[in-house]
Design a protein around this motif. Structure first.
Motif, short mmCIF file in Angstrom:
data_model
loop_
_atom_site.label_atom_id
_atom_site.label_comp_id
_atom_site.label_asym_id
_atom_site.label_seq_id
_atom_site.Cartn_x
_atom_site.Cartn_y
_atom_site.Cartn_z
N LEU A 719 0.84 -1.20 0.00
CA LEU A 719 0.00 0.00 0.00
C LEU A 719 0.87 1.25 0.00
O LEU A 719 1.83 1.36 0.76
N SER A 720 0.52 2.19 -0.87
CA SER A 720 1.16 3.51 -0.90
C SER A 720 0.14 4.53 -0.45
O SER A 720 -0.89 4.73 -1.11
N ILE A 721 0.39 5.17 0.69
CA ILE A 721 -0.64 5.99 1.35
C ILE A 721 -0.17 7.44 1.46
O ILE A 721 0.95 7.72 1.90
N GLU A 733 4.87 5.34 -5.26
CA GLU A 733 4.61 4.19 -6.14
C GLU A 733 5.80 3.93 -7.07
O GLU A 733 6.20 2.79 -7.30
N LEU A 751 -0.65 -0.45 -4.52
CA LEU A 751 -1.99 0.14 -4.48
C LEU A 751 -1.91 1.49 -3.79
O LEU A 751 -1.49 1.58 -2.63
N THR A 752 -2.28 2.55 -4.49
CA THR A 752 -2.25 3.89 -3.89
C THR A 752 -3.62 4.22 -3.35
O THR A 752 -4.63 4.10 -4.05
N ILE A 753 -3.67 4.64 -2.09
CA ILE A 753 -4.96 4.99 -1.47
C ILE A 753 -4.82 6.27 -0.67
O ILE A 753 -3.72 6.67 -0.28
N GLU A 761 -11.55 1.73 2.43
CA GLU A 761 -10.86 0.97 1.39
C GLU A 761 -10.09 -0.24 1.90
O GLU A 761 -9.94 -1.24 1.18
N ILE A 762 -9.54 -0.16 3.14
CA ILE A 762 -8.72 -1.25 3.65
C ILE A 762 -9.47 -2.59 3.68
O ILE A 762 -8.93 -3.61 3.24
N ILE A 765 -9.51 -4.09 0.30
CA ILE A 765 -8.18 -4.52 -0.14
C ILE A 765 -7.79 -5.84 0.52
O ILE A 765 -7.25 -6.75 -0.13
N VAL A 771 -1.55 -8.22 1.83
CA VAL A 771 -0.79 -6.98 2.00
C VAL A 771 0.52 -7.29 2.72
O VAL A 771 0.51 -7.75 3.87
N SER A 774 2.79 -1.59 4.22
CA SER A 774 2.22 -0.30 3.81
C SER A 774 3.28 0.77 4.00
O SER A 774 4.08 0.71 4.93
#
Length: 937
Positions: A719-721, A733, A751-753, A761-762, A765, A771, A774
């Motif tokens: 995850l890219s937050i 990313e 995954l960018t969120i 969203e989590i 996912i 995962v 993150s």
């Protein structure tokens, strides 16, 4: 928008110029400049906007920044008119006095008070003696028809070649051989020694498009000096092709700008060259033949004793004028100084006189109108040389022909040069500061400390030519210095700290001052002393030990107030712990789980900075947290605490724990006895940072930890937050995809969120992806590891992610993953700020260089260190081209000097590749960055 910015920057520049219209040189030295807030208030804009535009003006070369507090700015053009000087390449100064320091570096022989003649040559000490012939040669050269003979000045550094060239120029104007407004331009060929193209462009100018960055036509110094004089200092550094172009100009009076074809330009210039080298070996014979007048400036040792005495008197007279006090100078002082300065560098004599005057002034600061200068005011080495010399009596007999036993100089009877009268007056400043500090009721030790800092700054700026061993410690008797070094050993042993050389400086000056002034009024009340004992018991205990030692050695009992002052000095000294270690805390649920692990480890490995916390199931979360905080505080010895816990829930308290304890903490869950053994071994037997140990322990046990967390059958993802799910997340990313490509052949998606939509969203996912980790600006609190953006940039996060993806196997790719993160982060900054250098080229050079440095040091630096090294070094090479290298004015540490050869040798490849050479000062700054990196790695 762009038009508004230009309008605003023009308004800011116009306001800055108006604020300095009709200002005097004295106001320039006193006020120093205008702050951004003053400009903002005048224009009615925000301070931030004013600061933004002022810094743009500095980058454009239209303004000068003074790094005072607060920062101040000056319009360059106005200052040039005010000083009647060109300030090319100067964009940043510490104080206006720096400009004077540059001019004074080679000023040896002005003698305004010996002659009332307006003839510039008559204002030189020795004009009728040792310099009579060289003055006659210069006069013959400037009178030679039709427009004078070019000259070559020879002499050792500091003999006054630049000064003599200026006097020759002034004499030509005085005799009407040059117009009153004729220009005088000076150029140091050494500044461009390794860049012939840039050197020639400065001399002869360049046409638009001649090279990268040449976006306009540029007038060279040969054109600017038309009708006047051009001084080429250190002319032996002029490359052969430069000498050939110059003698072509001498022969024909014509030249071309660089990159200009078919255009012949004309200029009429009298050229004066200066060199410290033998012209027969350092210059082309064809060039030397075109400079018919060679003038040898004699060294100080070659000049008669009466001139050296006169020079010494004159320099003391300048100081008397600035102090505004009568000086009474012992013949022994003049004797010692005249014979201590034999290197040919008159600047050294000037530095020594200033050093002696500063010492004498400080010791007589409470006297109203006189300063006594005797042999005690000399630096130790010169005083010892004077004492041990067998020739003193004979020398004194010779000197007594020119001076009395005591020379008295009255400041009002001395006419000094205009340049000297505009100097920053350190003595006035100290006098005024003393009054202010005493009126504020500050302690004598604090007043002394403040004033000594002021004096040290002055000496650092103006006393550059004197040997580095002659610093402020020369003001103190050697017996006291030796005694203070013994006190330093006592303090280090009892406080378990390491003091640097400032300890000797502060305590020697303080104790010397105490014995000089005798008993003093007790400015600290009894209650303040008691508070000091309670708040700093260790420091006060050591100060009491100092009192005992002083009583033994000097047979003098210190009063309580002086013990308090010594304790206060100890409290304010920056220290470095001798036994800084990483603490380890093992915390586990159960009545003895943690204790059992720690007992096994200490039995096997011996004593360690480790403790345990058993947490019965009946212990409340708040009680558990409070006990952890207390344990962490006790374990911290300056390098942080590694917390090894049994449950994942404990790993979530890290931010809260850091805030509550004030200690750097890292937490690893799923603790085992083997993990504790590994952690203790790494902290006991290697000098590593907390992050290093944390990464190493986590890496070694990562495979087993991940095995408990995997969700088989689902595609893997990272995850890219960030706040919006775009911008920073997209940048992350790119970094993550590069790490994935290098670490594994598996399909791992990024995954960018948005951090604002984590809750929504989590869950979706986690239903569809496994995962692995993150990364970003907010922790989603998953079972998978979270890597903050800071740790990713720092380097440890990238390495940890690489290990997660490669199932814990460490490969050579680790260093590559560092490099691409660094490249991505540095490239944007270099592209935005470099003007002359190719960002991609210099980045390739510097990445290879940092690899070589790490290999030579047998260390892997954090990304933050590597980025600092790359950015600083790139800007250092850019400053070479801009002719504005940083000056290193501090006394280098032993560690920095040890690193300097490594820096110089590893940088040589880049210097050769770019045909640019960094100055020693720039390399010393890089060495300090390297020392800092090594000390924390």
């Amino acid at each position: 928008m762009k038009g508004n910015q230009m309008l605003r920057i023009d308004k800011v520049y116009q306001t800055l110029c108006e604020l300095w219209t009709n200002k005097s040189i004295k106001e320039l030295h006193v006020i120093q400049g205008t702050t951004a807030l003053e400009v903002a208030n005048t224009l009615g804009i925000s301070r931030a906007n004013a600061s933004l535009e002022l810094n743009k003006l500095v980058r454009d070369g239209r303004a000068i920044k003074l790094t005072t507090y607060p920062v101040r700015f000056l319009p360059k053009e106005t200052v040039e008119v005010l000083l009647d000087r060109e300030l090319s390449g100067i964009t940043e100064l510490e104080t206006i006095a720096d400009l004077d320091a540059v001019r004074q570096a080679d000023e040896p022989i002005a003698d305004s008070y010996l002659s009332n003649s307006k003839n510039p040559f008559d204002q030189i000490i020795g004009h009728q003696s040792s310099l009579k012939q060289v003055i006659s040669q210069a006069k013959a050269a400037v009178y030679y028809p039709p427009s004078g003979l070019h000259m070559l000045l020879l002499g050792q550094t500091g003999t006054g070649k630049t000064f003599f060239a200026e006097k020759t120029y002034e004499y030509s104007r005085y005799e009407g051989l040059l117009k009153e407004d004729a220009p005088f331009k000076s150029f140091n060929c050494a500044d461009y020694y390794n860049n012939p193209q840039l050197l020639m462009s400065q001399l002869f100018g360049y046409a638009k498009g001649a090279f990268t960055g040449a976006d306009h036509d540029h007038e060279g110094l040969v054109e600017k000096a038309d009708g006047g004089v051009l001084l080429l200092d250190e002319v032996h550094r002029l490359p052969p092709e430069g000498q050939e172009m110059l003698f072509y100009f001498i022969d024909n009076g014509t030249f071309n700008r660089l990159g200009e074809n078919g255009v012949k330009r004309h200029s009429k210039v009298l050229i004066i060259c200066a060199t410290t080298e033998n012209p027969d070996s350092a210059l082309l014979k064809t060039f030397v033949r075109r400079i018919p007048m060679t003038i040898q400036i004699p060294s100080l040792s070659e000049r008669p004793i009466e001139e050296r005495v006169a020079l010494t008197q004159f320099l003391f007279a300048q100081e008397a004028k600035r102090i505004k006090k009568t000086m009474r100078i012992s013949i022994d002082v003049i004797n010692a100084l005249v014979h201590a300065t034999t290197s040919g560098n008159v600047g050294q004599l000037k530095s020594l006189v200033q050093l002696v005057c500063a010492q004498a002034f400080l010791k007589s600061i409470h006297r109203f109108d006189e300063v006594d200068i005797d042999i005690c005011n000399l630096p130790d080495d010169i005083r010892e040389d004077w004492v041990s010399s067998r020739d003193n009596l004979a020398r004194a007999m010779v000197i007594s022909k020119y001076v009395d036993v005591v020379t008295v100089i009255h400041p009002e009877a001395v006419a000094v040069t205009p340049e000297a009268s505009t100097d920053y007056n350190i003595y006035d400043a100290l006098d005024k500061k003393l009054v202010v500090l005493e009126n504020e009721g500050l302690s004598h030790s604090l007043i002394k400390k403040t004033m000594m800092r002021e004096l040290q700054l002055y000496l650092k700026k103006y006393v550059k030519n004197y040997d580095s061993t002659s610093n402020l410690l020369n003001f103190v008797d050697k017996a006291i210095v030796d005694f203070v070094n013994q006190l330093k050993e006592i303090a280090e042993a009892e406080m378990r700290v390491k003091f640097d050389r400032r300890f000797t400086y502060f305590f020697a000056m303080h104790i010397d001052a105490y014995f000089s002034r005798g008993e003093k009024v007790n400015l600290l009340v009894a209650q303040e002393i008691e508070n000091l004992k309670k708040e700093h018991p260790l420091e006060y205990q050591v100060a009491e030990r100092f009192r005992v030692e002083i009583s033994k050695v000097f047979h003098h009992e210190l009063p309580d107030v002086e013990v308090a002052y010594l304790a206060m000095l100890l409290v304010n000294m920056d220290t470095e712990s001798l036994d800084q270690k990483i603490g380890i805390l093992v915390a586990a649920h159960g009545n003895s789980t943690a204790t059992s692990m720690v007992n096994v480890v200490t039995d096997l490995l011996g004593v360690a900075q480790i403790d345990s916390l058993d947490m019965p199931l009946s212990m409340s979360p708040q009680q558990m947290f409070e006990e952890v905080v207390e344990k962490v505080k006790k374990l911290d010895l300056g390098k942080g605490v590694l917390l090894l816990v049994d449950m994942g829930s404990l790993s979530m308290i890290e931010p809260k724990l850091i805030k509550a304890s004030g200690v750097e903490v890292k937490i690893i869950s799923n603790v085992t006895t083997v993990m504790v053994l590994d952690a203790v071994r790494k902290t006991n037997y290697t000098d590593r940072t907390l992050v290093n140990v944390y990464d190493s322990v986590k890496r070694d046990f990562l495979a087993s930890v991940r095995a408990q967390k995997t969700s088989k059958g689902k595609p893997k993802a990272i995850l890219s937050i960030c706040t919006t799910g775009s911008g920073t997340a997209k940048k992350i990313e790119v970094l993550l995809n590069d790490i994935i490509d290098r670490a594994t052949d598996e399909d791992v998606r990024v995954l960018t969120i948005s951090a604002l939509k984590i809750k929504e969203e989590i869950p979706k996912i986690l239903e569809n992806y496994q995962v692995l980790a993150s990364v970003g600006t907010k922790n989603p609190n998953l079972e998978a590891p979270f890597i903050s953006l800071e740790r990713l940039i720092e380097g440890s996060g990238g390495n940890m992610l690489h290990q997660i993806l490669s199932e814990g196997e460490v490969t050579e790719v680790e260093n590559q993953s560092q490099n691409f993160v660094i490249r991505d982060l540095c490239e944007d900054m270099l592209e935005a700020h470099l003007v002359y250098l190719n960002p991609k080229l210099i980045l390739d050079f510097l990445l290879n260089w940092t690899d070589a440095v790490q290999q030579a040091c047998q260390m892997n630096f954090q990304n933050t260190t590597l980025i600092k090294l790359i950015i600083h070094s790139a800007f250092a090479f850019e400053r070479v081209i801009k002719e504005n290298p940083l000056r290193y004015e501090d006394t280098p540490s032993a560690a920095s000097l040890e690193c300097l050869p490594l820096v110089a040798s590893t940088l040589s490849t880049i210097e050769n590749g770019l045909n640019l050479s960094l100055s020693e000062g720039e390399k010393m700054f890089i060495s300090e960055i390297l020392v800092e990196a090594i000390s924390v790695s």
